[in-house]
Write a protein that holds these residues in place. Sequence first.
Motif, short mmCIF file in Angstrom:
data_model
loop_
_atom_site.label_atom_id
_atom_site.label_comp_id
_atom_site.label_asym_id
_atom_site.label_seq_id
_atom_site.Cartn_x
_atom_site.Cartn_y
_atom_site.Cartn_z
N ARG A 80 0.81 -1.16 -0.04
CA ARG A 80 0.09 0.08 -0.04
C ARG A 80 0.86 1.28 -0.15
NH1 ARG A 80 -3.00 -2.83 3.81
NH2 ARG A 80 -2.13 -1.79 5.40
N ALA A 81 1.91 1.11 0.71
CA ALA A 81 2.95 2.41 0.66
C ALA A 81 3.59 2.66 -0.67
CB ALA A 81 3.93 2.19 1.81
N ASN A 100 -0.47 0.67 -5.76
CA ASN A 100 -1.69 -0.12 -5.77
C ASN A 100 -1.52 -1.52 -6.59
OD1 ASN A 100 -4.12 -1.09 -5.67
ND2 ASN A 100 -5.16 0.39 -7.09
N ARG A 137 1.22 3.05 -11.69
CA ARG A 137 1.11 2.50 -10.52
C ARG A 137 2.22 1.67 -10.04
NH1 ARG A 137 -1.94 -1.64 -10.00
NH2 ARG A 137 -2.60 -1.74 -12.24
N THR A 158 8.39 6.54 0.18
CA THR A 158 7.49 7.49 0.99
C THR A 158 6.63 7.97 0.14
OG1 THR A 158 9.25 9.09 1.06
CG2 THR A 158 9.03 7.52 3.05
N LEU A 159 7.09 8.92 -1.21
CA LEU A 159 6.37 9.74 -1.87
C LEU A 159 5.89 9.36 -3.21
CD1 LEU A 159 8.15 13.20 -0.51
CD2 LEU A 159 5.85 12.16 0.24
N ARG A 213 2.52 7.90 -4.31
CA ARG A 213 1.43 9.27 -3.91
C ARG A 213 1.58 10.18 -4.94
NH1 ARG A 213 3.45 7.15 1.09
NH2 ARG A 213 1.87 6.07 2.37
N GLN A 266 0.36 9.25 -8.48
CA GLN A 266 -1.23 8.81 -8.45
C GLN A 266 -2.15 10.00 -8.17
OE1 GLN A 266 -2.07 4.59 -7.11
NE2 GLN A 266 -0.08 4.57 -6.74
N ARG A 267 -1.66 10.87 -7.13
CA ARG A 267 -2.55 11.73 -6.88
C ARG A 267 -2.50 13.01 -7.72
NH1 ARG A 267 -3.14 14.11 -0.68
NH2 ARG A 267 -4.90 15.84 -1.19
#
Length: 457
Positions: free
Chosen positions: A15-16, A19, A155, A297-298, A301, A304-305
């Motif tokens: 999850r970190a 996906n 992803r 960590t980043l 995210r 995807q964001r």
Amino acid sequence: MGALPPPRGRSGLLRALANIRRGERAAVAVAALFFFCVLTALMLLRPVRDALGMSQGMDQVRWLFVGTAVVTLAVNPVFAWLAARLRRFPLLGATYGFFAVGLATFWALLQFAPGAVGERSGQVFYVWFSVFNLFATMVFWALLAERFDADQGKRLFAPISVGGTLGAIFGPWLTSRLAEVVGAPALLLVAGGFLLAALALGWWLLRLLPDRAASPAAERDAPVGGSAWAGLRALVRSPYLAGIAGYVLLMTVMATFIYFTRLQMVAAVADDTDARAAVLGNIDMWTQIAVLALQVTLTGRIIQRFGLGVALAVLPVATAVGFAGLAAYGSFVVLVLLEAGNRAVQRGITRPAREALFTVLGREDTYKAKAAVDTFVYRGGDVLGAQVEGALGRLGFALGGLVGVVVPLAFAWAALGLWLGRAHAQRAAPSTPGSLPPPAAPARRARGVATPSLDSP
């Protein structure tokens, strides 16, 4: 076709990072290990290459950049010709096998004919390794861009990149421990062994990921076909590919500025080739640790964001800020922080995003146009950056002069990254004419790889 629902009970690490769906885990693991072996081989030898290049001064390194660009241009149509005629695994074997044989040849020369090794052979190794460095990574990413679709690229390329980062940490660590103990020849053989391991993992990955663009079984892994010069022509015809080429050109110009600044500072603190190789290896190791922290960590995210455009724009901003800090303080510690931050963003965020840009292209552009961008355009940026940096130095400009060049280029670079992100999103949308069709579900499930649609979350 709708995406398969994410399986329940995924680990916190998955999850970190991204996906990662159940049917994709094996392919991601093999691809990450594949990249680990490639980057270990490369990073084992890069400090040795840099130390040899520095032996005759910075002006020689600038001319070596020119020689590397010329050789890369000559090799590019040869690779495109092979890609047009060979199936995927023979193409991997020809690429990695050729470089493994080259490493064995250099080892034999250093081991059995040390008297023949001199300034000229060191220059040959520098150019040879610089060409090898680009083609080894380009072939890996071309394979992934061909076999993963646009959604999977956004992803999965970030967690796959973690494998490469671990290799990029392990390689310099081995160099820093072995360079002054066993010398360069042994490092060549170790790197060759990692290349052969990468080739075996590439064969495994091809079995896990059938060609998404060719549904009939008889056509999978077929040669790309076409002309050896198709990649260069595609860069002229396609604004999208030209934009990718422009982004890579600006990126390499900036990286070259940092590279020469690093070499000059290392030359001031270390006197001989082995000591410089050890210092450079330690810099690389700590830099890659920063890359790994950012990837875990980043990276997933951010992509995807905020999308590929923002991910591509982060590096220009970070580079401009880092150069401003270096100009203000000018210490070796600040240089290490600049290079660590720049490479952490480049490898941790920009590289997965940049490689995902190729997932919306056809097979011929994936191999041929990508080869032209990742090799010749890349080395062209090296030459341009080296000559600009040298010209500024001859004119008496210090780091402040470089900042005056870097900041305006960074604005154009960031704007181009945002445009590429929008263009990729348009091409990836299922309703866009000419976009790639979703991969065939039966073929993917037969190999255990999930088949999310291009618009799945």
